[in-house]
Design an enzyme around this catalytic site. Structure first.
Site, PDB file in Angstrom:
ATOM      1  N   GLU A 134       0.845  -1.195   0.000  1.00 23.93           N
ATOM      2  CA  GLU A 134       0.000   0.000   0.000  1.00 23.93           C
ATOM      3  C   GLU A 134       0.883   1.248   0.000  1.00 23.93           C
ATOM      4  O   GLU A 134       1.855   1.309   0.748  1.00 23.93           O
ATOM      5  CB  GLU A 134      -0.911   0.034   1.242  1.00 23.93           C
ATOM      6  CG  GLU A 134      -1.971   1.122   1.118  1.00 23.93           C
ATOM      7  CD  GLU A 134      -2.883   1.203   2.325  1.00 23.93           C
ATOM      8  OE1 GLU A 134      -4.042   1.607   2.180  1.00 23.93           O
ATOM      9  OE2 GLU A 134      -2.442   0.855   3.432  1.00 23.93           O
ATOM     10  N   GLY A 271       3.249   1.904  10.948  1.00 26.88           N
ATOM     11  CA  GLY A 271       3.045   1.178  12.195  1.00 26.88           C
ATOM     12  C   GLY A 271       2.654  -0.255  11.920  1.00 26.88           C
ATOM     13  O   GLY A 271       3.141  -1.189  12.550  1.00 26.88           O
ATOM     14  N   HIS A 307      -7.068  -1.676  15.194  1.00 25.06           N
ATOM     15  CA  HIS A 307      -7.175  -0.881  13.963  1.00 25.06           C
ATOM     16  C   HIS A 307      -7.012  -1.778  12.736  1.00 25.06           C
ATOM     17  O   HIS A 307      -7.816  -1.727  11.792  1.00 25.06           O
ATOM     18  CB  HIS A 307      -6.098   0.205  13.980  1.00 25.06           C
ATOM     19  CG  HIS A 307      -6.055   1.075  12.760  1.00 25.06           C
ATOM     20  ND1 HIS A 307      -6.566   2.355  12.736  1.00 25.06           N
ATOM     21  CD2 HIS A 307      -5.556   0.861  11.516  1.00 25.06           C
ATOM     22  CE1 HIS A 307      -6.399   2.889  11.539  1.00 25.06           C
ATOM     23  NE2 HIS A 307      -5.773   1.988  10.779  1.00 25.06           N
ATOM     24  N   GLU A 308      -5.974  -2.613  12.750  1.00 20.24           N
ATOM     25  CA  GLU A 308      -5.712  -3.468  11.587  1.00 20.24           C
ATOM     26  C   GLU A 308      -6.782  -4.543  11.423  1.00 20.24           C
ATOM     27  O   GLU A 308      -7.163  -4.886  10.299  1.00 20.24           O
ATOM     28  CB  GLU A 308      -4.321  -4.104  11.692  1.00 20.24           C
ATOM     29  CG  GLU A 308      -3.172  -3.111  11.803  1.00 20.24           C
ATOM     30  CD  GLU A 308      -3.170  -2.067  10.703  1.00 20.24           C
ATOM     31  OE1 GLU A 308      -3.526  -2.392   9.549  1.00 20.24           O
ATOM     32  OE2 GLU A 308      -2.818  -0.903  10.988  1.00 20.24           O
ATOM     33  N   HIS A 311      -9.755  -3.284   9.665  1.00 21.03           N
ATOM     34  CA  HIS A 311      -9.534  -3.221   8.217  1.00 21.03           C
ATOM     35  C   HIS A 311      -9.927  -4.518   7.505  1.00 21.03           C
ATOM     36  O   HIS A 311     -10.155  -4.500   6.286  1.00 21.03           O
ATOM     37  CB  HIS A 311      -8.053  -2.966   7.919  1.00 21.03           C
ATOM     38  CG  HIS A 311      -7.665  -1.522   7.875  1.00 21.03           C
ATOM     39  ND1 HIS A 311      -8.323  -0.591   7.113  1.00 21.03           N
ATOM     40  CD2 HIS A 311      -6.632  -0.860   8.469  1.00 21.03           C
ATOM     41  CE1 HIS A 311      -7.727   0.585   7.254  1.00 21.03           C
ATOM     42  NE2 HIS A 311      -6.710   0.457   8.072  1.00 21.03           N
TER      43      HIS A 311
END
Length: 866
Positions: A134, A271, A307-308, A311
């Site tokens: 990404e 991160g 957070h991941e 996703h």
């Protein structure tokens, strides 16, 4: 320069499935690859254009209708990062297979297919090969349609050394020998997904694993690390398994892959990265050593993992159509990640922390004229990279929180489930989300939210009291908040936002609310608000993304409610943040903020102290070369001293996570302002650490190291470097590196900067060191000169990635003189940096604001402090 659509691939051909085989050479840092891509020709053409950069395509052939044709010509366009395959004859609509062979470089730039090198515990030098695709770097590993809308499935095969292991999105389904010292691994085919979500890592990796079992079935969850560190993944593993149940339940769609891996990479630019089923992290974002990790690290790991994982649905299952809707990925992961951590660890009070870490961070950036809308048109890779900022992450997350509060949590959840269900395994735009939420709520979500996502900035509400004591009311007027009001060069902006307004009042059990959709509105209050002792507060819990400016007497009414802790923590936090920011924009006297700051002497909340510390630090930076600097330091010491006395250095019985964060903040701030007792204690504890590292709790090590450096000499400096070189835990290494940026001796700071570009400091950590020296007012000029002198190397390392250069450039935003403004402008005119172009403009704007703030406030602050 190519035009706006030049970077978009032709829509004549689309991929359906990639059968990809890659073999890295771990000694020579190269790789070979071959791929067979099932394609659909949509429109007759004689050529096929794919993305490829830093690759050598050696052959290409197309098979359609049983006939194979070799490419007559293979050409590259480096500016567009494409390869064009000319076949010399018309290719008719239908299906076919495109076969390519290619070679590439296993680079050291932390993007594409790159190498990460480290020393194993037994002293052996090791190389790990890994990917970071990404936003636009899959094209560095294999020719592909490297755009998010071109979803396809991936059948991956890797040929690797026999003594290493490989991890990818799906499990290995076949393994066989591939000649002397080599083996072939084939992975299960992925669901259809965007190229940037493919991932593979090859190295001496080992794992710990667990099993999530729920109503919808089971998922294998694992944490992978370099050998010897696997047990440091235990906290992340347990947290991930717990959170999987939360996400499955909240989204109403079970996690769709058979396994979920979390992989710690020694060298990593960001991160973490949400590769579907194979999330990659820098070590400090995944690993927790029970004996040596701080409370802050545990929280960071939980936040990043959440957070991941969010996703996996927002971004992976449903992906934005194009990068201008990146916020659909990042904002939702930030907001949803916070919701998951709050569910798993309610005692951490994550929504108060969210106001500090996300809402206020975004308000600060979005108050600049050189901000950008949440929905931002982008075309080339440099523009795309610049979107990964506080607007796409934190502003978006904050307006989502505001919308959830307005619609109600249950209604909002139903709308999200409709959105995910309708768009799974596909691509979506912002309007698709609004449509789903409108369906669930019956509210005009599109017309409300367009004012927040399509236009830049946010409003400040000017509040006046009106009416009679029996029927008091508020008159609210909105205008765009911009810091450059301070410059006196601009008229009020014309924008109007549709603002969900709520008001809390002393003595009133419920809040009053309405939707403000005009420039001005009247709002009734309960009659008790008219008394001299009562207060009212616009935007309770800071759920709204705007600032509030009261009349002088209404500001004053809030002060006792702050000092007595009658107001909730998030409101206490928001009041001082608004006051400071309004003073930065020239809408309030800065002395009013300084007077208000004194009301926080009884404050007990870590997040409130964190935000207040940041605002005081901002003033300190601007006064650092002013005669009033020492008086300001004394004032700030006085603010922190009562909190230092209450918290002390050592944890008390019954204390929890937030107490550790509070102690860290107040001790480090008091020490940085020159509190002699704190500095002496830090020095004494550093001496104890040198003899026995276990004598200092991990929660205190960052403070002790940093303050030892601040007051240290060459001997201390050498001791800190020796400790850094000997440390194996990356978290400890970062603590020590940051302490080496705190010295006052310019020669020692210069040495730290020189070492930052050597092999002594990982490329991923260099930026921390340089910006750390830059945030030390003694080292600010040194850091900027170092960046200028070494610009070619910084550009080589970080120029295409965006993150790094953007952080480096931000160093110069702390300057406050005309000479430095000219210097920065001249340098970037002569050294354009497309990957940080907006950040450069923001830094220049900040310098102009700093200059004007000092001109306007220097004498007033000096008089007030005296």
């Amino acid at each position: 320069m190519p035009g706006p659509d030049a970077y978009i691939l032709p829509q004549t051909v689309k991929p359906i499935k990639y059968a990809l085989k890659i073999q890295p050479n771990m000694e020579e840092f190269t790789f070979t690859g071959e791929e067979s891509i099932s394609i659909e020709v949509i429109q007759a053409t004689s050529q096929i254009v794919l993305n490829a950069t830093e690759l050598d395509v050696q052959s290409a052939a197309l098979t359609t209708g049983g006939v194979t044709s070799d490419a007559k010509n293979i050409s590259y366009e480096s500016a567009k990062e494409t390869v064009t395959l000319e076949f010399g004859q018309q290719i008719n609509p239908g299906t076919g297979t495109l076969t390519l062979a290619f070679t590439g470089v296993l680079n050291d730039k932390l993007r594409g297919f790159y190498r990460s090198q480290y020393t194993r515990e037994d002293g052996k030098e090791m190389t790990l090969a890994t990917t970071q695709f990404e936003a636009t770097d899959a094209r560095r590993a294999f020719p592909c349609w490297d755009e998010p809308a071109h979803k396809a499935s991936f059948d991956l095969t890797l040929v690797i050394p026999s003594d290493l292991v490989a991890v990818s999105n799906n499990p290995v389904i076949e393994e066989s020998a591939a000649g002397p010292g080599l083996k072939t691994l084939r992975f299960a085919e992925t669901p259809i997904m965007s190229t940037y979500l493919l991932a593979f890592m090859i190295g001496d990796l080992t794992s710990i694993e667990s099993q999530y079992t729920g109503p919808s079935g089971s998922t294998k969850v694992a944490v992978w690390t370099t050998r010897g560190k696997e047990e440091q993944g235990r906290f992340a593993l347990d947290t991930s398994v717990r959170m999987l149940s939360f996400f499955n339940d909240y989204f109403g769609i079970p996690y769709p892959l058979v396994k979920l891996d979390h992989i710690a990479i020694p060298d990593f630019a960001a991160g973490a990265m949400e590769n579907w089923g194979a999330i990659t992290y820098r070590e400090t974002a995944l690993l927790v050593d029970p004996e040596n990790s701080s409370a802050g690290t545990r929280q960071r790991v939980a936040e990043v993992v959440a957070h991941e994982m969010a996703h996996m649905w927002f971004g992976d299952l449903v992906t934005m159509q194009w990068w201008d809707d990146l916020w659909l990925n990042e904002s939702f992961a930030s907001w949803m990640g916070n919701k998951a951590v709050d569910w798993a660890f309610p005692e951490w009070e994550m929504w108060t922390q969210f106001v500090n870490m996300d809402t206020n961070r975004a308000l600060s950036l979005d108050g600049l004229k050189n901000s950008h809308p949440i929905e931002q048109e982008v075309n080339d890779p440099a523009e795309i990279g610049q979107l990964f900022d506080a607007i796409s992450y934190s502003k978006g997350a904050s307006v989502i929180r505001m919308l959830e509060q307005f619609l109600g949590p249950d209604t909002f959840q139903k709308g999200l489930q409709v959105y995910l269900s309708k768009n799974q395994y596909s691509n979506a735009k912002t309007e698709d989300l609004w449509t789903a939420l409108e369906t669930a709520s019956g509210q005009p979500v599109t017309s409300i939210m367009d004012s927040w996502t399509k236009q830049m900035g946010y409003p400040v509400l000017q509040v006046e009291t009106s009416g009679s004591p029996e029927k008091p009311e508020l008159v609210l007027t909105q205008e765009r908040f911009v810091y450059d009001r301070l410059l006196g060069e601009s008229d009020p902006e014309p924008e109007v936002w549709r603002v969900p307004i709520r008001v809390s009042q002393s003595g009133a059990g419920e809040t009053t609310s309405l939707l403000m959709d005009d420039r001005s509105v009247r709002l009734p209050l309960v009659s008790s608000a008219a008394s001299a002792q009562s207060w009212f507060k616009i935007n309770p819990d800071q759920t709204g993304f705007f600032r509030v400016n009261y009349q002088a007497e209404d500001w004053q009414r809030l002060v006792p409610a702050v000092g007595s802790l009658e107001l909730p923590a998030s409101d206490r936090l928001g009041i001082q943040n608004d006051a400071y920011s309004l003073s930065r924009a020239g809408l309030l006297p800065v002395t009013q903020f300084l007077s208000l700051a004194r009301a926080y002497s009884n404050e007990t909340d870590a997040s409130v102290w964190g935000d207040l510390s940041s605002n005081l630090r901002d003033i300190e930076v601007m006064l650092s070369d002013d005669p009033s600097y020492s008086r300001f330091q004394a004032f700030a010491r006085g603010i922190f001293e009562p909190a230092v006395q209450r918290t002390g250095w050592d944890a008390k019985l019954g204390e929890g996570h937030l107490d550790a964060l509070l102690r860290s903040t107040v001790l480090s701030q008091a020490g940085s302002y020159g509190d002699a007792a704190v500095l002496d204690e830090a020095k004494a504890r550093f001496g104890k650490y040198l003899n026995d590292p276990s004598a200092i709790h991990p929660d205190l090590r960052g403070i002790v190291f940093g303050l030892a450096g601040q007051s240290g000499d060459r001997t201390t400096y050498d001791q800190l470097w020796k400790l850094e070189q000997e440390a194996s835990l990356q978290e400890e290494k970062i603590r020590l590196l940051m302490s080496l940026t705190r010295f006052s001796d310019l020669e020692l700071l210069r040495e730290t900067l020189e070492r930052s570009l050597s092999t002594e400091v990982r490329s991923q950590d260099t930026i921390f060191v340089v910006t750390g020296v830059g945030s030390n007012h003694k080292g600010r000029d040194l850091a900027w000169d170092f960046i200028k002198s070494n610009w070619p190397e910084f550009d080589r390392r970080y120029g295409s990635g965006g993150f790094g250069l953007m952080r480096l450039v931000s160093v110069c935003g702390n300057f406050s003189t005309e000479d430095k403004l000219t210097d920065v402008e001249t340098f970037f005119t002569e050294h354009p940096a497309p990957a940080a172009e907006r950040t450069i403009r923001q830094a220049l704007e900040r310098i102009r604001l700093n200059i004007r703030w000092l001109e306007r406030n220097r004498e007033e602050v000096a008089t007030w402090l005296a």
